[in-house]
Scaffold this motif. Structure first.
Motif, PDB file in Angstrom:
ATOM      1  N   GLU A  53       0.827  -1.208   0.000  1.00  0.00           N
ATOM      2  CA  GLU A  53       0.000   0.000   0.000  1.00  0.00           C
ATOM      3  C   GLU A  53       0.860   1.256   0.000  1.00  0.00           C
ATOM      4  O   GLU A  53       2.004   1.223   0.432  1.00  0.00           O
ATOM      5  CB  GLU A  53      -0.863   0.041   1.284  1.00  0.00           C
ATOM      6  N   ASP A  56      -1.486   6.615   1.699  1.00  0.00           N
ATOM      7  CA  ASP A  56      -2.893   6.981   1.506  1.00  0.00           C
ATOM      8  C   ASP A  56      -3.796   5.762   1.415  1.00  0.00           C
ATOM      9  O   ASP A  56      -4.814   5.689   2.096  1.00  0.00           O
ATOM     10  CB  ASP A  56      -3.069   7.832   0.235  1.00  0.00           C
ATOM     11  N   SER A  57      -3.428   4.781   0.572  1.00  0.00           N
ATOM     12  CA  SER A  57      -4.301   3.609   0.412  1.00  0.00           C
ATOM     13  C   SER A  57      -4.352   2.783   1.694  1.00  0.00           C
ATOM     14  O   SER A  57      -5.382   2.185   2.004  1.00  0.00           O
ATOM     15  CB  SER A  57      -3.871   2.757  -0.784  1.00  0.00           C
ATOM     16  N   SER A  59      -4.537   3.855   4.669  1.00  0.00           N
ATOM     17  CA  SER A  59      -5.506   4.442   5.605  1.00  0.00           C
ATOM     18  C   SER A  59      -6.953   4.193   5.191  1.00  0.00           C
ATOM     19  O   SER A  59      -7.873   4.504   5.943  1.00  0.00           O
ATOM     20  CB  SER A  59      -5.250   5.937   5.758  1.00  0.00           C
ATOM     21  N   ASN A  60      -7.190   3.600   4.018  1.00  0.00           N
ATOM     22  CA  ASN A  60      -8.558   3.342   3.554  1.00  0.00           C
ATOM     23  C   ASN A  60      -9.167   2.059   4.110  1.00  0.00           C
ATOM     24  O   ASN A  60     -10.336   1.782   3.866  1.00  0.00           O
ATOM     25  CB  ASN A  60      -8.607   3.289   2.016  1.00  0.00           C
ATOM     26  N   ASN A  61      -8.381   1.242   4.805  1.00  0.00           N
ATOM     27  CA  ASN A  61      -8.883  -0.032   5.327  1.00  0.00           C
ATOM     28  C   ASN A  61      -9.279   0.097   6.792  1.00  0.00           C
ATOM     29  O   ASN A  61      -8.882   1.033   7.473  1.00  0.00           O
ATOM     30  CB  ASN A  61      -7.800  -1.115   5.187  1.00  0.00           C
ATOM     31  N   HIS A  62     -10.049  -0.887   7.272  1.00  0.00           N
ATOM     32  CA  HIS A  62     -10.463  -0.943   8.679  1.00  0.00           C
ATOM     33  C   HIS A  62      -9.600  -1.987   9.373  1.00  0.00           C
ATOM     34  O   HIS A  62      -9.782  -3.189   9.157  1.00  0.00           O
ATOM     35  CB  HIS A  62     -11.952  -1.307   8.776  1.00  0.00           C
TER      36      HIS A  62
END
Length: 185
Positions: A53, A56-57, A59-62
Motif C-alpha cells: 500500500e 494513503d491507500s 488508511s482506507n482499510n479498517h
C-alpha cells in the motif's frame, strides 16, 4: 457453519509462523494477507505476500491491529479477512498479543486464539539461530512489546489456548486437537 479466524500470538521466536504454515500445509487453512506500506522485497508479490500500500491507500482499510515499524506501517484488515472468508470457512493470522485481544473482542467465539509460550532462554536461542543480529536482538528482547508478548494478556485468560512450544511435534499435535475441539476440520 460459523467462519473462524485462528489467531496465533506470542513473542518473536515462539513458532507462530511455523504453526501458521502447518495449518496451511496440513489443513489448507490459509493465512490472512496483511497490509504494509514498505516496498516489496525481491520475489514478493502483491496480494500473495502482502497487500503493498501507499500511505494513503493504507488508511482506507479498517484495521483490527496495525503497527509502525522502521518507518513503515503493517496491519491486518477486516477487508482482507472478509475476502478470505468468502473462499474459506477458516483462516489464520499471526499477530502480537495486542492484536489478538482486538480479534477476540471483535469476533468472540469465532476467534480461536492460540498463545505460544517459550521460556526466554529458548526464544533468545531461536532468534540467534534464525540469524538475528545480536545487538538488534538485545534491543528487541528488552522492548516493551517483546516483554508484553511473553505473557498472555489478562483479556485472553480463559478465552484462549496456551501452548508451551518446546517441542514442535507435540505443539502440532495440540493444534490438531484444538481444530477438532473447535470443529474446524
Amino acid at each position: 457453519m460459523d467462519k473462524k479466524i485462528i489467531v496465533i500470538t506470542g513473542a518473536s521466536g515462539t513458532g507462530k509462523t511455523t504453526i501458521s504454515k502447518y495449518l496451511q500445509d496440513t489443513y489448507h487453512i490459509p493465512s490472512v494477507i496483511t497490509h504494509t506500506t514498505r516496498l516489496p522485497r525481491t520475489g514478493e508479490k502483491n496480494g500473495i505476500d502482502y497487500y503493498f500500500e501507499t500511505k494513503d491507500s493504507f488508511s482506507n482499510n479498517h484495521y483490527l491491529e496495525k503497527v509502525e515499524y522502521s518507518g513503515n506501517w503493517y496491519g491486518s484488515s477486516e477487508e482482507s479477512l472478509n475476502r478470505t472468508w468468502e473462499q474459506y470457512d477458516a483462516a489464520s493470522i499471526v499477530v502480537d498479543t495486542k492484536g489478538a485481544v482486538s480479534y477476540k473482542e471483535k469476533y468472540g467465539k469465532n476467534a480461536v486464539v492460540i498463545f505460544l509460550e517459550v521460556d526466554l532462554e529458548t526464544v533468545t536461542q531461536r532468534l540467534e539461530n534464525r540469524g538475528d543480529d545480536k545487538a538488534r536482538l538485545q534491543t528487541r528482547i528488552n522492548s516493551n512489546e517483546f516483554q508484553r508478548d511473553l505473557k498472555i494478556p489478562e483479556e485472553l485468560r480463559g478465552k484462549s489456548y496456551v501452548i508451551v512450544n518446546n517441542n514442535i511435534k507435540i505443539t502440532k499435535e495440540t493444534v490438531a486437537k484444538i481444530l477438532v475441539n473447535e470443529k474446524i476440520k
